[in-house]
Design a protein around this motif. Structure first.
Motif, PDB file in Angstrom:
ATOM      1  N   ARG B  73      -5.832  -1.595   9.330  1.00 55.94           N
ATOM      2  CA  ARG B  73      -5.750  -2.599   8.260  1.00 55.94           C
ATOM      3  C   ARG B  73      -7.154  -2.971   7.796  1.00 55.94           C
ATOM      4  NH1 ARG B  73      -1.191  -6.248   8.384  1.00 55.94           N
ATOM      5  NH2 ARG B  73      -2.165  -7.227   6.579  1.00 55.94           N
ATOM      6  N   VAL B 166      -9.839  -1.611  -2.574  1.00 55.69           N
ATOM      7  CA  VAL B 166     -10.142  -0.180  -2.667  1.00 55.69           C
ATOM      8  C   VAL B 166      -9.889   0.487  -1.314  1.00 55.69           C
ATOM      9  CG1 VAL B 166     -11.948   1.522  -3.109  1.00 55.69           C
ATOM     10  CG2 VAL B 166     -11.895  -0.601  -4.428  1.00 55.69           C
ATOM     11  N   ALA B 167     -10.337  -0.201  -0.259  1.00 52.63           N
ATOM     12  CA  ALA B 167     -10.248   0.374   1.082  1.00 52.63           C
ATOM     13  C   ALA B 167      -8.812   0.615   1.507  1.00 52.63           C
ATOM     14  CB  ALA B 167     -10.920  -0.554   2.083  1.00 52.63           C
ATOM     15  N   THR B 168      -7.932  -0.321   1.174  1.00 50.43           N
ATOM     16  CA  THR B 168      -6.555  -0.201   1.646  1.00 50.43           C
ATOM     17  C   THR B 168      -5.715   0.683   0.735  1.00 50.43           C
ATOM     18  OG1 THR B 168      -4.695  -1.463   2.528  1.00 50.43           O
ATOM     19  CG2 THR B 168      -5.596  -2.217   0.431  1.00 50.43           C
ATOM     20  N   CYS B 169      -6.127   0.828  -0.524  1.00 52.82           N
ATOM     21  CA  CYS B 169      -5.322   1.588  -1.488  1.00 52.82           C
ATOM     22  C   CYS B 169      -5.321   3.068  -1.142  1.00 52.82           C
ATOM     23  CB  CYS B 169      -5.886   1.396  -2.896  1.00 52.82           C
ATOM     24  SG  CYS B 169      -5.015   2.366  -4.139  1.00 52.82           S
ATOM     25  N   LYS B 170      -4.132   3.673  -1.166  1.00 54.31           N
ATOM     26  CA  LYS B 170      -4.045   5.094  -0.826  1.00 54.31           C
ATOM     27  C   LYS B 170      -4.749   5.947  -1.877  1.00 54.31           C
ATOM     28  CE  LYS B 170       0.437   6.164  -2.957  1.00 54.31           C
ATOM     29  NZ  LYS B 170       0.176   7.445  -3.614  1.00 54.31           N
ATOM     30  N   ALA B 219      -0.450  -3.011  -1.656  1.00 59.54           N
ATOM     31  CA  ALA B 219      -1.228  -3.201  -0.426  1.00 59.54           C
ATOM     32  C   ALA B 219      -2.450  -4.087  -0.689  1.00 59.54           C
ATOM     33  CB  ALA B 219      -1.664  -1.850   0.131  1.00 59.54           C
TER      34      ALA B 219
END
Lengths: 210, 247
Positions: B73, B166-170, B219
């Motif tokens: 996460r 940005v980090a969590t987006c696939k 997300a």
């Protein structure tokens, strides 16, 4: 993606309403279904819409593929551990996979019906008592095969999931940002997807049991 | 409390990088996650090993520097939280905690857990400013803005640019960040003058930086420390369509 997707959503509604004729008793269903499909084939307007439909499918698949590749380039290295189930739905994370399953279904479906009736491939199609092409018989005989019944029913699960996420996100892509409206839209998407998946999924079984 | 850290180590942007395991003892539940990393770093330095590089500044959840991907996460297991606000009591004794840098083509790794988030600054430069003369602070009251509009702009302005979206987006999409910046200024009369130019330029830059496109997984809004709503992205799309077709 959004425009072609919404057009395909609209098409599915028309498709399902036509399919519901198959739920009527055999005597009425055969005549009605065949005369309906003959009317469709002979209408110029429907022909134009059919070409828009083919184009929509091709664009939706083609653009979907391009955008998926571009998105993968934007995230070339994946996380060793990613518990995305805690922040988003599995469906929303796997639209490409679900779409591919729907495409697989579509290929089989088109081979079963479109190729036989429109392209004249495979076994010939007879006429009914009114002199209409007997599309009902094509449907009825296909769904005497339990494998096809199960295939047609099972693949409606990815369709339903794809529609559930697709419908609401298409509206957001097109700039629908009314907060209350989006809450209603989320419910509408769920109901729509459920009706499509259950509706299309149950008809082969009912035809099989007829 | 003892935990087992599994941390991404990478010397420079060009080296390959790998996970390394560190058993850390003597932690308490009241320590923040960053303090636990400090605790580990003190030991590494004392042993003449390289300290783990990570970013931080305020340590009070408002600066957005401490972007780390923890156990799958962004910013760890809680919703709407920065890493510095995460405490070790969120983990159990004996846990293995996997610690990775933000992953996105637009965020190249500088060292260990530090990534270069300049791409977000480049988007800002394309329009997150106003040219209207607004005077000094007391004069702000001279411009009448309805409460609901002010609230809406403030909700978007809360973005701290941490990059968790940005980090969590696939797809490593920066849509939530860009939408927040655009909607903040475009909602207000002060930002009206450049409204169309702002949305066109900033979304263009977002694409040029190599971020992916938004597919509305949602997300980002869960991981956003400020809880910025994904509806902002839909609004940005509407503003972009309006700017594109009607100027």
């Amino acid at each position: 993606m959004a425009l072609t997707g919404l057009f395909l959503c609209l098409f599915l509604m028309v498709h399902l309403s036509a399919n519901s004729i198959l739920l009527l008793p055999e005597s009425t269903a055969r005549a009605l279904y065949n005369s309906y499909s003959t009317t469709l084939r002979e209408s110029l307007l429907v022909k134009i819409v059919a070409y828009v439909l083919y184009l929509s499918i091709l664009l939706h698949v083609g653009y979907g593929l391009l955008i998926t590749l571009a998105n993968q380039r934007a995230k070339p290295k994946k996380y060793a551990v990613n518990t995305f189930g805690e922040n988003s739905s599995w469906t929303s994370q796997n639209m490409g996979l679900l779409g591919t399953m729907v495409l697989l279904f579509l290929v089989v479906h088109l081979a079963n019906f479109w190729a036989r009736i429109k392209l004249g491939m495979g076994a010939g199609v007879g006429m009914d008592a009114q002199g209409h092409v007997d599309v009902y018989e094509v449907t009825y005989s296909l769904f005497q095969n339990l494998y096809f019944v199960v295939f047609y029913t099972l693949l409606m699960v990815p369709l339903g999931l794809h529609l559930h996420h697709g419908l609401k996100s298409a509206f957001m892509t097109l700039g629908f940002y009314h907060k209350k409206g989006l809450r209603v839209l989320a419910k509408v998407s769920l109901v729509y997807a459920a009706i499509m998946a259950i509706g299309f999924g149950i008809i082969p079984f009912i035809v099989y049991l007829k | 409390m003892n935990v087992n850290f599994k941390i991404w180590r990478q010397d420079n942007p060009h080296s390959k990088g790998h996970f390394e395991q560190y058993g850390v003892e003597g932690l308490t539940g009241d320590m923040s996650f960053l303090e636990a990393l400090d605790h580990l770093n003190e030991r590494l330095v004392a042993n003449n090993e390289k300290a783990i590089a990570y970013e931080y500044d305020c340590r009070e959840g408002i600066c957005g520097q401490c972007g780390i991907f923890i156990n799958g996460r962004a910013h760890g297991p809680h919703d709407h939280m920065t890493t510095c606000q995460l405490h070790m009591r969120s983990f159990s004794d004996g846990d293995t905690i996997v610690v990775e840098p933000w992953r996105a083509a637009a965020f190249p790794i500088i060292k260990d857990l530090v990534v270069d988030r300049s791409a977000l600054d480049n988007i800002i430069e394309q329009g997150a400013y106003i040219t209207a003369k607004t005077g000094t602070a007391p004069e702000a009251n001279a411009i009448l803005i309805a409460k609901d509009l002010a609230d809406k702009a403030m909700d978007a302005a809360a973005c701290i640019g941490c990059g968790a979206c940005v980090a969590t987006c696939k797809n490593a999409s920066a849509a939530l960040f860009t939408a927040a910046k655009i909607n903040h200024l475009n909602s207000l009369p002060q930002g009206a003058h450049e409204a169309s130019k702002r949305v066109m330029q900033m979304t263009k830059q977002m694409e040029l930086e190599g971020f992916g496109s938004c597919t509305f997984t949602g997300a980002c809004e869960v991981e956003c420390p400020e809880g910025i709503s994904i509806v902002n992205i839909a609004e940005m799309n509407a503003r972009r369509a309006k700017a594109k077709w009607w100027g």
